[in-house]
Enzyme design. Structure first.
Site, short mmCIF file in Angstrom:
data_model
loop_
_atom_site.label_atom_id
_atom_site.label_comp_id
_atom_site.label_asym_id
_atom_site.label_seq_id
_atom_site.Cartn_x
_atom_site.Cartn_y
_atom_site.Cartn_z
N GLY A 47 -7.54 -1.68 2.20
CA GLY A 47 -7.58 -2.28 3.70
C GLY A 47 -6.18 -1.82 4.35
CG HIS A 96 -4.95 -9.28 2.93
ND1 HIS A 96 -4.08 -9.60 1.42
CD2 HIS A 96 -4.09 -8.23 3.45
CE1 HIS A 96 -2.94 -8.95 1.78
NE2 HIS A 96 -3.06 -7.96 2.77
CD GLU A 97 -6.32 -5.77 5.57
OE1 GLU A 97 -5.73 -5.50 6.50
OE2 GLU A 97 -6.22 -5.39 4.28
CB CYS A 100 0.46 -6.75 0.98
SG CYS A 100 0.60 -6.84 2.71
CG LEU A 101 -1.38 -1.00 1.50
CD1 LEU A 101 -2.16 -0.16 2.24
CD2 LEU A 101 -1.32 -0.42 -0.03
CG HIS A 153 -1.81 -7.76 7.81
ND1 HIS A 153 -0.47 -7.86 7.33
CD2 HIS A 153 -2.36 -7.59 6.31
CE1 HIS A 153 -0.22 -7.50 6.10
NE2 HIS A 153 -1.50 -7.15 5.45
CD GLN A 173 -0.90 -3.81 6.32
OE1 GLN A 173 -2.16 -3.88 6.37
NE2 GLN A 173 -0.35 -3.88 5.09
O1 K1U Z 1 -3.81 -5.09 3.95
C1 K1U Z 1 -3.03 -4.56 2.85
O2 K1U Z 1 -1.84 -4.52 2.73
C2 K1U Z 1 -3.91 -3.71 2.05
C3 K1U Z 1 -4.34 -4.48 0.78
C4 K1U Z 1 -5.59 -5.19 1.01
C5 K1U Z 1 -5.99 -6.46 -0.07
C6 K1U Z 1 -5.89 -5.98 -1.45
C7 K1U Z 1 -6.37 -6.97 -2.17
C8 K1U Z 1 -6.63 -8.23 -1.98
C9 K1U Z 1 -6.64 -8.39 -0.58
C10 K1U Z 1 -6.27 -7.43 0.37
C11 K1U Z 1 -4.39 -3.45 -0.23
O3 K1U Z 1 -5.27 -2.53 -0.25
S1 K1U Z 1 -3.37 -3.62 -1.79
C12 K1U Z 1 -3.73 -2.16 -2.77
C13 K1U Z 1 -4.92 -2.78 -3.51
O4 K1U Z 1 -5.46 -3.79 -3.62
C14 K1U Z 1 -5.81 -1.40 -4.00
C15 K1U Z 1 -5.62 -0.21 -4.17
C16 K1U Z 1 -6.32 0.87 -4.81
C17 K1U Z 1 -7.41 0.50 -5.54
C18 K1U Z 1 -7.67 -0.72 -5.45
C19 K1U Z 1 -6.98 -1.72 -4.73
ZN ZN Z 2 -1.48 -6.69 3.71
#
Ligand code: K1U
Ligand code: ZN
Length: 172
Positions: free
Chosen positions: A46, A136-137, A94-95, A140, A51
């Protein structure tokens, strides 16, 4: 389309409340393309527009499995319209807070409404990772981060770590 730099904690932009999008313009379509490219490159499941520094209410998501075909979703002005009483714990990342993961409890299932890039309003139910991710999004878009659900001790530790890293970066 281009990959944009990610806004990283403790950048105060992450605490902004993003503005609603009035109309799907070419600029909004380009932003969606950039967000998808940035999200896939990271990689993430996401991304909220803030972001990549844009305080508008747009989210991209793709929770498909790596072996499946991509299923990109672009949500404009998304809102949660119903949540289940049952909760679920998921280890979130979270990225904008790289390499930090913690368990967060949220409603297990949600219904959410959004506008797509065609300007159509859609309401959809979600469970599993999609339900966690959309919550989560949307957080944000309201300046809320998943670390806000942790204990003060854990949150303070993360903040201190990322503030130190930002200082080191600024001095380098
Ligand atoms: O919003 C963000 O920071 C993105 C975040 C979203 C998220 C992940 C996990 C639970 C809730 C919300 C991410 O994508 S973090 C990276 C991640 O979880 C992932 C990356 C590659 C493959 C699978 C997962
Ligand atoms: Zn996030």
């Amino acid at each position: 389309m281009s990959i944009k730099p990610l806004v990283i904690l403790p950048d105060s932009k992450l605490r902004l409340i993003s503005e609603p999008i009035k109309e799907v313009t070419g600029e909004i379509r380009r932003l969606a393309d950039d967000m998808l490219e940035t999200m896939y490159d990271a990689p993430g499941v996401g991304l909220a527009a803030i972001q990549i520094g844009m305080p508008v209410r747009m989210v991209t998501m793709d929770v498909s499995k790596s072996e499946e075909e991509r299923q990109p979703l672009v949500l404009i002005n998304p809102e949660i319209t119903w949540v289940s009483e049952e909760k679920r714990v998921y280890e979130e990342g979270c990225l904008s807070i790289p390499e930090y993961y913690e368990e967060v409890e949220r409603p297990d299932r949600v219904r959410f409404r959004f506008m797509n890039l065609k300007g159509e309003t859609i309401e959809q139910d979600a469970d599993g990772l999609l339900a966690t991710c959309v919550q989560h999004e949307i957080d944000h878009l309201n300046g809320v981060l998943f670390i806000d659900y942790l204990s003060k001790l854990k949150r303070d530790r993360v903040m201190t770590k990322f503030k130190k890293a930002a200082k080191r970066e600024a001095g380098a």
